[in-house]
Design a protein around this motif. Structure first.
Motif, PDB file in Angstrom:
ATOM      1  N   SER A 180       0.838  -1.194   0.000  1.00  0.00           N
ATOM      2  CA  SER A 180       0.000   0.000   0.000  1.00  0.00           C
ATOM      3  C   SER A 180       0.873   1.244   0.000  1.00  0.00           C
ATOM      4  O   SER A 180       2.043   1.207   0.375  1.00  0.00           O
ATOM      5  CB  SER A 180      -0.922   0.015   1.225  1.00  0.00           C
ATOM      6  OG  SER A 180      -0.162   0.002   2.416  1.00  0.00           O
ATOM      7  N   CYS A 181       0.271   2.346  -0.408  1.00  0.00           N
ATOM      8  CA  CYS A 181       0.984   3.625  -0.443  1.00  0.00           C
ATOM      9  C   CYS A 181       0.932   4.250   0.948  1.00  0.00           C
ATOM     10  O   CYS A 181       0.135   5.159   1.210  1.00  0.00           O
ATOM     11  CB  CYS A 181       0.370   4.548  -1.493  1.00  0.00           C
ATOM     12  SG  CYS A 181       0.409   3.880  -3.177  1.00  0.00           S
ATOM     13  N   SER A 182       1.751   3.743   1.849  1.00  0.00           N
ATOM     14  CA  SER A 182       1.773   4.243   3.219  1.00  0.00           C
ATOM     15  C   SER A 182       2.765   5.397   3.327  1.00  0.00           C
ATOM     16  O   SER A 182       3.738   5.493   2.567  1.00  0.00           O
ATOM     17  CB  SER A 182       2.157   3.128   4.192  1.00  0.00           C
ATOM     18  OG  SER A 182       3.443   2.616   3.881  1.00  0.00           O
ATOM     19  N   TYR A 183       2.512   6.271   4.315  1.00  0.00           N
ATOM     20  CA  TYR A 183       3.346   7.452   4.514  1.00  0.00           C
ATOM     21  C   TYR A 183       3.678   7.579   5.993  1.00  0.00           C
ATOM     22  O   TYR A 183       2.805   7.416   6.855  1.00  0.00           O
ATOM     23  CB  TYR A 183       2.636   8.716   4.019  1.00  0.00           C
ATOM     24  CG  TYR A 183       2.373   8.702   2.531  1.00  0.00           C
ATOM     25  CD1 TYR A 183       3.283   9.252   1.641  1.00  0.00           C
ATOM     26  CD2 TYR A 183       1.217   8.108   2.022  1.00  0.00           C
ATOM     27  CE1 TYR A 183       3.047   9.227   0.273  1.00  0.00           C
ATOM     28  CE2 TYR A 183       0.975   8.079   0.658  1.00  0.00           C
ATOM     29  CZ  TYR A 183       1.894   8.637  -0.208  1.00  0.00           C
ATOM     30  OH  TYR A 183       1.664   8.605  -1.557  1.00  0.00           O
ATOM     31  N   VAL A 184       4.947   7.868   6.269  1.00  0.00           N
ATOM     32  CA  VAL A 184       5.456   8.004   7.635  1.00  0.00           C
ATOM     33  C   VAL A 184       5.913   9.441   7.830  1.00  0.00           C
ATOM     34  O   VAL A 184       6.631   9.994   6.981  1.00  0.00           O
ATOM     35  CB  VAL A 184       6.604   7.020   7.910  1.00  0.00           C
ATOM     36  CG1 VAL A 184       7.169   7.229   9.311  1.00  0.00           C
ATOM     37  CG2 VAL A 184       6.118   5.585   7.744  1.00  0.00           C
ATOM     38  N   PHE A 185       5.498  10.038   8.957  1.00  0.00           N
ATOM     39  CA  PHE A 185       5.788  11.448   9.239  1.00  0.00           C
ATOM     40  C   PHE A 185       6.666  11.549  10.481  1.00  0.00           C
ATOM     41  O   PHE A 185       6.421  10.878  11.486  1.00  0.00           O
ATOM     42  CB  PHE A 185       4.481  12.215   9.461  1.00  0.00           C
ATOM     43  CG  PHE A 185       4.672  13.642   9.883  1.00  0.00           C
ATOM     44  CD1 PHE A 185       5.022  14.615   8.963  1.00  0.00           C
ATOM     45  CD2 PHE A 185       4.500  14.014  11.208  1.00  0.00           C
ATOM     46  CE1 PHE A 185       5.196  15.931   9.350  1.00  0.00           C
ATOM     47  CE2 PHE A 185       4.664  15.322  11.608  1.00  0.00           C
ATOM     48  CZ  PHE A 185       5.013  16.286  10.673  1.00  0.00           C
ATOM     49  N   GLN A 186       7.695  12.390  10.392  1.00  0.00           N
ATOM     50  CA  GLN A 186       8.571  12.656  11.528  1.00  0.00           C
ATOM     51  C   GLN A 186       8.848  14.151  11.606  1.00  0.00           C
ATOM     52  O   GLN A 186       9.063  14.807  10.582  1.00  0.00           O
ATOM     53  CB  GLN A 186       9.892  11.893  11.416  1.00  0.00           C
ATOM     54  CG  GLN A 186      10.804  12.078  12.631  1.00  0.00           C
ATOM     55  CD  GLN A 186      12.122  11.345  12.501  1.00  0.00           C
ATOM     56  OE1 GLN A 186      12.543  11.012  11.394  1.00  0.00           O
ATOM     57  NE2 GLN A 186      12.786  11.085  13.621  1.00  0.00           N
ATOM     58  N   ALA A 187       8.837  14.686  12.831  1.00  0.00           N
ATOM     59  CA  ALA A 187       9.103  16.105  13.064  1.00  0.00           C
ATOM     60  C   ALA A 187      10.275  16.243  14.021  1.00  0.00           C
ATOM     61  O   ALA A 187      10.337  15.551  15.047  1.00  0.00           O
ATOM     62  CB  ALA A 187       7.871  16.806  13.629  1.00  0.00           C
ATOM     63  N   GLN A 188      11.193  17.135  13.680  1.00  0.00           N
ATOM     64  CA  GLN A 188      12.332  17.466  14.527  1.00  0.00           C
ATOM     65  C   GLN A 188      12.362  18.973  14.732  1.00  0.00           C
ATOM     66  O   GLN A 188      12.128  19.732  13.789  1.00  0.00           O
ATOM     67  CB  GLN A 188      13.641  16.987  13.899  1.00  0.00           C
ATOM     68  CG  GLN A 188      13.748  15.470  13.780  1.00  0.00           C
ATOM     69  CD  GLN A 188      14.981  15.035  13.018  1.00  0.00           C
ATOM     70  OE1 GLN A 188      15.165  15.411  11.864  1.00  0.00           O
ATOM     71  NE2 GLN A 188      15.838  14.254  13.657  1.00  0.00           N
ATOM     72  N   MET A 189      12.650  19.404  15.955  1.00  0.00           N
ATOM     73  CA  MET A 189      12.652  20.820  16.284  1.00  0.00           C
ATOM     74  C   MET A 189      14.063  21.259  16.663  1.00  0.00           C
ATOM     75  O   MET A 189      14.700  20.663  17.534  1.00  0.00           O
ATOM     76  CB  MET A 189      11.689  21.112  17.438  1.00  0.00           C
ATOM     77  CG  MET A 189      11.578  22.593  17.780  1.00  0.00           C
ATOM     78  SD  MET A 189      10.405  22.937  19.121  1.00  0.00           S
ATOM     79  CE  MET A 189      11.275  22.232  20.524  1.00  0.00           C
TER      80      MET A 189
END
Length: 562
Positions: free
Chosen positions: A167-176
Motif C-alpha cells: 500500500s501507499c503508506s506514509y510516515v511522518f517525523q518532526a524534529q525541532m
C-alpha cells in the motif's frame, strides 16, 4: 535613571545553518554583557499517517519551546512506503501554540455560539517520482510554552484496498531545532535604557507580567526616544512587540523611520510569561543610538475590597452554606474579590465575585460562587477566576451555568459566557465518532445526516429480515425436528433484538445488555448452521445419535447459561 550603552556583534556564518550558529557578545559602558546563544535539538518518533475522517485520525505531536528561544525551526520529513501506482500525495500539517490545533479539513459547520480560530497549516507534497519530502518551517521569536503539530492525509474516500498488496503508506517525523539566547537585557518599567544598535537586531525582555497584575486588562507601551545616528535624529528602527504564535495579532510591529521618537503598544499582553521586544535597523550598515523604556497601564480591574472587612457577612455568605451535616467545615479556601457595598472612588468596569474552592478529596475539587447566585448585568462583564494549582491536572473540568429566569430584570434573557484561551475546557470533545451522517467537531453538521424516516426504514428492514426463519421453524416442527426448531427460534429472536439494539441513530431498542444480545446472536447463528448440516447429512445411526445427543446437551447448556 539607569543609562547603559551597548553594541552587539553578530558572528553568524554566511550560510546561516543552525548547527554553525556562534555566540554573540555585547560591549557595554556599564561593563561586559555577554549574550550567549545555544542550540538544542528535539526529535519525535516517526508515525504512520492516516486518511482523515475525524480528529482521531491525526498524528498529534507535542513540543516545548523555552522562554529564551529566539528562533525555532521544524524539519518535517515524510517518507513513502513501497506502493503500487502511488501518485502525488498531499500531507497537511497544522501548528498551534498553547493547545492542540483546531482543524476543519472537511469544511464542516461548527456548533452555534462557537468562536473558532483555525490553526496555521502548511501542505507537504510527495511527488510520484520521489519517496521523501523534507521541509523546513521557521518561526522567529516563537511564543514560549507548549506547541502542538497535527499531521494527516487527505479525506478518506472509503475505497476498499486489497489485502496483501503493498500500500501507499506514509510516515511522518518532526524534529525541532532551537536557538536560545541567554542573558537578554531586562527592560524594567519606567526605567529608560540607553542602547546602540549596529547591524544585528537588539533583543530585550520585559519583566514578567505575572499574577495578580496580569489578570486584569492592561496595555504595554514601549517608547523609543532621543535617536541619533549618522543621518541625524532619525529613528531608522523597526520595533516588534510580542512573540509569534502564528495567529493574527500575536505580534505588533512599528516602523520608526523618519521620526525622532516613536512608540508601540500591545493590548492585553500574555499572562505569566516574559515578553520579547526586538529592534532592527531599517537601513543596512547603520549605527544608531537611542533610549528605550516600557510602561504598563492597567485599564480595568474590579473594585477594591473595603478596609473594614465584614467577617460575619463573609461567614454567612460563603462558609456557612458549605458546612456539612456533621457540623464540620470542609477543606476549602476562597479568593476574595468583588464585595457588595464597597466604597471606592475608582471607576468600575467589571465585577469579580468571590469564588469558593472546595477540595473534596485528593482527586477532585470544585468551585462555588459566593452565595450560590451570580448577578450579571449588561453594563459591564462579570469575571470569575477559577485558580488551578499545579496539582490540578488531568481528569475532566466541567462548568455548569444555569440561568435563573425568575430574577431577570430588563429587556434581555440571554447570558454570553466566554472562556480564556488558557482554559482546558476549550478543547472540544472528540472522544466519539459521529453516526448516521452527522459531521463536525460536536456532530452538529447535519448536511449529510440521515432523516428519522430513513433510519427507521433501515432498522425495520434489518430486523424484519430475521423473520425468514419462520418457514424453517414450521418445516422442522412438521417433520418432528423439535430441537432444531427451538434453535431456529432462538436464533431468530436474539438476532432480531440484537440488530434493533445495534442501530447507530435514534431508532434503538435494547431489551437487555448489548454484549448478551451479541453473544446469543453469534452463538445461535453458528449452532443453526451446524444442526442443519447434521440433519441433511446421510450419516449412520450411531454417528447421528452421538451428534444429536451432543447438540441436545449444547442446547440445554446454552439455555441454562443465559
Amino acid at each position: 535613571m539607569v543609562v547603559c550603552s551597548a553594541s552587539v556583534l553578530d558572528r553568524r556564518p554566511a550560510d546561516g545553518l543552525l548547527s554553525d550558529w556562534q555566540d554573540l557578545e555585547g560591549v557595554s559602558k556599564c561593563g561586559w554583557i555577554y549574550v550567549t546563544y545555544s542550540n538544542d535539538i528535539y526529535s519525535k518518533t516517526p508515525q504512520r499517517l492516516s486518511k482523515y475522517s475525524w480528529f482521531g485520525n491525526v498524528r498529534l505531536l507535542h513540543f516545548r519551546v523555552p522562554e529564551d528561544a529566539v528562533i525555532v525551526r521544524w524539519m518535517l520529513t515524510v517518507s513513502r512506503g513501497s506502493g503500487i501506482n502511488c501518485g502525488n500525495q498531499n500531507i497537511s500539517v497544522h501548528f498551534r501554540a498553547g493547545a492542540p490545533p483546531v482543524i476543519n479539513p472537511l469544511q464542516t459547520v461548527f456548533p452555534n455560539s462557537t468562536l473558532v480560530s483555525l490553526a496555521h497549516n502548511i501542505t507537504l507534497i510527495v511527488p510520484s517520482g520521489q519517496n521523501t519530502n523534507v521541509t523546513l518551517f521557521n518561526v522567529t521569536h516563537p511564543k514560549s510554552g507548549d506547541w502542538f503539530l497535527a499531521a494527516h492525509l487527505p479525506k478518506d474516500e472509503g475505497k476498499i484496498e486489497q489485502q496483501g498488496l503493498p500500500s501507499c503508506s506514509y510516515v511522518f517525523q518532526a524534529q525541532m531545532f532551537l536557538r536560545r539566547a541567554a542573558d537578554l537585557p531586562i527592560l524594567q518599567y519606567n526605567i529608560p535604557l540607553s542602547q546602540t544598535l549596529t547591524t544585528s537586531p537588539a533583543l530585550f525582555k520585559v519583566l514578567d507580567l505575572s499574577y495578580p497584575l496580569s489578570k486584569h486588562l492592561m496595555n504595554l507601551d514601549v517608547f523609543i526616544r532621543n535617536c541619533s545616528g549618522l543621518l541625524g535624529n532619525d529613528c531608522k528602527l523597526s520595533v516588534t512587540l510580542g512573540s509569534d504564535s502564528l495567529m493574527p495579532g500575536s505580534e505588533v510591529k512599528q516602523n520608526c523611520s523618519g521620526l525622532n521618537a516613536c512608540s508601540a503598544s500591545l493590548l492585553t499582553p500574555p499572562w505569566k510569561t516574559w515578553l520579547l521586544i526586538t529592534l532592527e535597523a531599517t537601513q543596512p550598515n547603520y549605527t544608531i543610538a537611542f533610549y528605550i523604556s516600557a510602561n504598563v497601564t492597567v485599564g480595568c480591574k474590579p473594585p477594591s475590597v473595603p478596609p473594614d472587612f465584614n467577617t460575619a457577612t463573609f461567614i454567612r455568605a460563603v462558609i456557612a452554606p458549605q458546612i456539612n451535616s456533621s457540623g464540620a467545615l470542609t477543606n476549602a479556601s476562597s479568593s476574595a474579590g468583588d464585595q457588595s457595598g464597597t466604597n471606592s472612588s475608582e471607576p468600575v468596569c467589571m465585577r469579580s465575585p468571590s469564588v469558593f474552592r472546595d477540595e473534596q478529596d485528593v482527586m477532585s475539587v470544585r468551585f462555588i460562587v459566593s452565595g450560590g447566585n451570580l448577578n450579571v448585568t449588561s453594563d459591564f462583564p462579570t469575571v470569575l477566576t477559577l485558580e488551578l494549582l499545579p496539582g490540578d491536572s488531568g481528569g475532566t473540568f466541567a462548568i455548569q451555568l444555569q440561568l435563573n429566569t425568575s430574577s431577570v430584570g430588563g429587556g434581555f434573557s440571554r447570558v454570553k459566557a466566554c472562556l480564556t484561551p488558557s482554559s482546558p475546557v476549550l478543547h472540544l470533545n472528540r472522544s466519539q465518532t459521529c453516526t448516521t451522517g452527522w459531521q463536525g467537531w460536536a456532530c452538529t453538521d447535519g448536511v449529510s445526516a440521515l432523516s428519522y424516516s430513513r433510519q427507521m426504514a433501515a432498522a425495520i428492514l434489518l430486523t424484519f429480515s430475521n423473520f425468514f426463519f419462520i418457514p424453517p421453524i414450521i418445516v422442522a416442527l412438521y417433520r418432528g425436528y423439535h430441537i432444531e426448531a427451538a434453535i431456529y427460534f432462538f436464533t431468530m429472536f436474539f438476532s432480531t433484538f440484537y440488530h434493533a439494539c445495534d442501530q447507530p441513530g435514534v431508532t434503538v431498542m435494547c431489551i437487555m445488555d448489548y454484549d448478551t444480545l451479541q453473544f446469543c446472536d453469534f452463538l445461535g447463528s453458528v449452532v443453526s448452521v451446524w444442526v442443519t448440516i447434521v440433519c441433511m447429512a446421510r450419516l449412520q445411526e450411531p454417528v447421528k445419535y452421538v451428534s444429536s445427543t451432543f447438540k441436545k446437551h449444547l442446547y440445554l447448556w446454552n439455555v441454562s447459561g443465559l
